[in-house]
Design an enzyme around this catalytic site. Structure first.
Site, PDB file in Angstrom:
ATOM      1  CE  LYS A 303     -35.425  24.243 -70.221  1.00  0.00           C
ATOM      2  NZ  LYS A 303     -36.186  23.699 -68.858  1.00  0.00           N
ATOM      3  NE  ARG A 377     -34.605  28.240 -59.206  1.00  0.00           N
ATOM      4  CZ  ARG A 377     -35.449  27.078 -59.254  1.00  0.00           C
ATOM      5  NH1 ARG A 377     -34.939  26.175 -57.836  1.00  0.00           N
ATOM      6  NH2 ARG A 377     -36.609  26.507 -59.668  1.00  0.00           N
TER       7      ARG A 377
END
Ligand code: BES
Ligand code: ZN
Ligand code: ZN
Length: 529
Positions: A303, A377
């Site tokens: 990120k 996920r």
């Protein structure tokens, strides 16, 4: 100069983990209180918004206090021409020998309730916000014992003040911490003190659950590792719940290849928590699943560094599960709950998963990890599969899953993806009570197609483009659930509060813990769970 450096080093030294956790023990609700303290008593009274310049529309409790004070409170309020508006306050002194300050707070128009467009109970929300403002102002004035008007909804009033007084300053020097404040409900003029005390306690416990979530989310990731998270949960819940702490070997034996593929980049070992609360006998528990990424750097798909510190809150789903369980067990709700929390860090390193790697989840499905930042996920896939082994009557997962849900809904509501109209209605009803909103999102096949189109494996973990990112993430999770009552809450948008919710200070929000507790409360009234 040298002296101040020495002082600072000493302070940093003092902040080791065990020192912090010892203090932590006492701080999940309000602060702990010293018995030798001198108490400055204050009173919060509610008034309704009223156009009249010659009468005050007091709540029941406030009217009785005014009568006892020979009308001094109304007289003083009426000396100012402009009537109080919703959310505004007036502080009065020397009106009652018992209280050094009497703060009058305006709780909005009399009779306000459910607002269909806002999907919120405006009356309850106004009470929470009004008492929150009141207790914070009184704390500023140095008051440390506050009696609060129930304002016609004791539970909402208790929630408002207990949520407002929360602050995470465990790591600061004593003198910079917010002072302790003792709050209680003004029951002295009530017809039924017992039921009022009971409601006050319920509101306080709801807030306590959310405050535990907030504290866990706010804790820095060097202190709140997966191992430490498990330790705190044991400390908080072990007297009411069974807490099983599973390690990496266990996860390997369960073939949780998807979860382990995220954990492998970090030196911190992963933990899989399994918690059971048995408030009734049943063989079909209600399952809660929470994303517990104690820090999300993005992994190899790293990120940008700006704002990355907020990713210490990427275990928000796990925190809300823990907070919900704390309240459910303290309220002794007659319900059987099983919770599943995969905990790990998402780090880049020589052992980290690389874009294009293929991993195998517990149900045998293969996943091409196209972006290591879509890790939530991956850990939830295995947790959801595992939760299905316990014949749950419903599965509710919570996860700070996508930036896309923040783009879609901001902090206005948590996004809810569910295959059940009935579950949706119940959750929505719960959120109207709590004031912590939810909004339904689609689980169309359209999104499933995006994640099943994959070069090397059964599924890819990002769904191609950025479009509909929260929906493709939900569609990915759907591949790991067979239960007919599944709810997925994407809580990335509500992770932190920047002033939107008046009764929550700035920082990690602990949302939507109270909605989930209310939902479990509603479900406990159904026979099956
Ligand atoms: N933890 C983030 C999502 C997030 C974003 C939480 C902002 C809280 C605030 C998640 O793991 C993530 O990075 N998701 C990616 C998915 C993308 C790579 C498909 C995102 O949303 O950008
Ligand atoms: Zn991520
Ligand atoms: Zn994440």
């Amino acid at each position: 100069m040298a002296a101040s450096i020495v002082k600072r080093v000493n302070r940093v030294k003092k902040l080791n983990v065990s020192h912090i956790s010892a203090r932590y023990k006492f701080l999940t609700g309000s602060r702990h209180f010293s018995t030798s303290k001198q108490w400055n008593k204050a009173l919060v009274l509610g008034v309704y918004e009223n156009e009249s310049t010659d009468s005050i529309d007091f709540t029941g409790t406030a009217r009785k206090f005014d009568e006892k004070a020979d009308g001094k409170i109304s007289q003083l309020l009426l000396t100012v021409k402009k009537p109080l508006k919703c959310g505004k306050t007036r502080t009065l002194h020397a009106v009652d020998p018992e209280f050094s300050s009497v703060l009058v707070t305006c709780i909005g128009k009399r009779g306000e309730g459910y607002d269909e467009l806002e999907t919120v109970d405006k009356g309850r929300e106004s009470i929470r916000a009004a008492v929150a403002k009141a207790v914070l102002q009184l704390r500023e004035l140095g008051e440390n014992e506050i009696e609060v008007d129930s304002c016609g909804d004791t539970e909402a009033s208790a929630e408002g003040c207990h949520l407002a007084l929360f602050s995470y300053d465990d790591l600061k020097a004593e003198k910079s911490r917010k002072p302790a404040v003792r709050i209680s409900c003004a029951t002295r003029y009530s017809q039924d003190k017992n039921s009022m005390e009971k409601e006050w306690r319920k509101g306080a416990i709801l807030a306590e659950g959310q405050n535990l979530s907030r504290r866990l989310m706010e804790m820095p990731a060097n202190l709140l590792t997966p191992t430490k998270f498990a330790e705190i949960i044991k400390e908080q819940l072990a007297d009411k719940c069974e807490v099983l702490v599973r390690d990496k070997d266990w996860a390997e034996s369960m073939k949780m290849g998807s979860f382990l593929s995220v954990a492998r980049g970090s030196v911190e070992p992963p933990v899989f928590l399994e918690i059971e609360y048995k408030g009734r006998q049943s063989d079909s528990p209600l399952a809660l699943v929470g994303k517990g990424v104690t820090f999300d750097t993005g992994g190899i798909s790293i990120k940008p560094s700006q704002g990355m510190d907020a990713m210490r809150g990427d275990m928000g789903g796990a925190a809300c599960v823990a907070g919900s369980l704390l309240s459910v067990s303290k309220l002794q709700l007659p319900v059987h709950v099983k919770a599943f929390i995969p905990l790990c860090e998402n780090m880049p390193s020589g052992s980290a998963t690389k874009p294009g790697d293929v991993v195998t989840a517990m149900n045998g499905k293969t996943i091409q990890v196209d972006n290591t930042d879509a890790e939530g996920r991956l850990i939830l896939a295995d947790a959801l599969c595992y939760s299905e082994q316990f014949n749950p009557s419903l599965i509710l997962d919570m996860a700070t899953l996508t930036g896309a849900i923040d783009v879609a809904l901001g902090a206005g509501a948590a996004g809810v993806f569910t295959n059940s109209e009935n579950m949706w209605n119940k959750l929505q009803k719960a959120s109207v009570r709590s004031g912590d909103r939810v909004w339904r999102m689609p689980l169309f096949n359209h999104y499933t197609k995006k994640i099943t189109e994959c070069q090397l494996a059964d599924l890819n973990n990002i769904g191609g483009s950025r479009s509909g990112g929260a929906c493709t993430a939900a569609a990915f999770l759907k591949e790991f659930v067979n239960n007919k009552n599944w709810l997925h809450l994407d809580i990335a948008g509500v992770m932190s509060n920047s002033g939107d919710v008046a009764y929550l200070g700035k920082g990690m929000s602990g949302r939507p813990t109270r909605t989930v507790i209310e939902f479990i409360n509603l479900m406990s009234k159904e026979t099956k769970n």
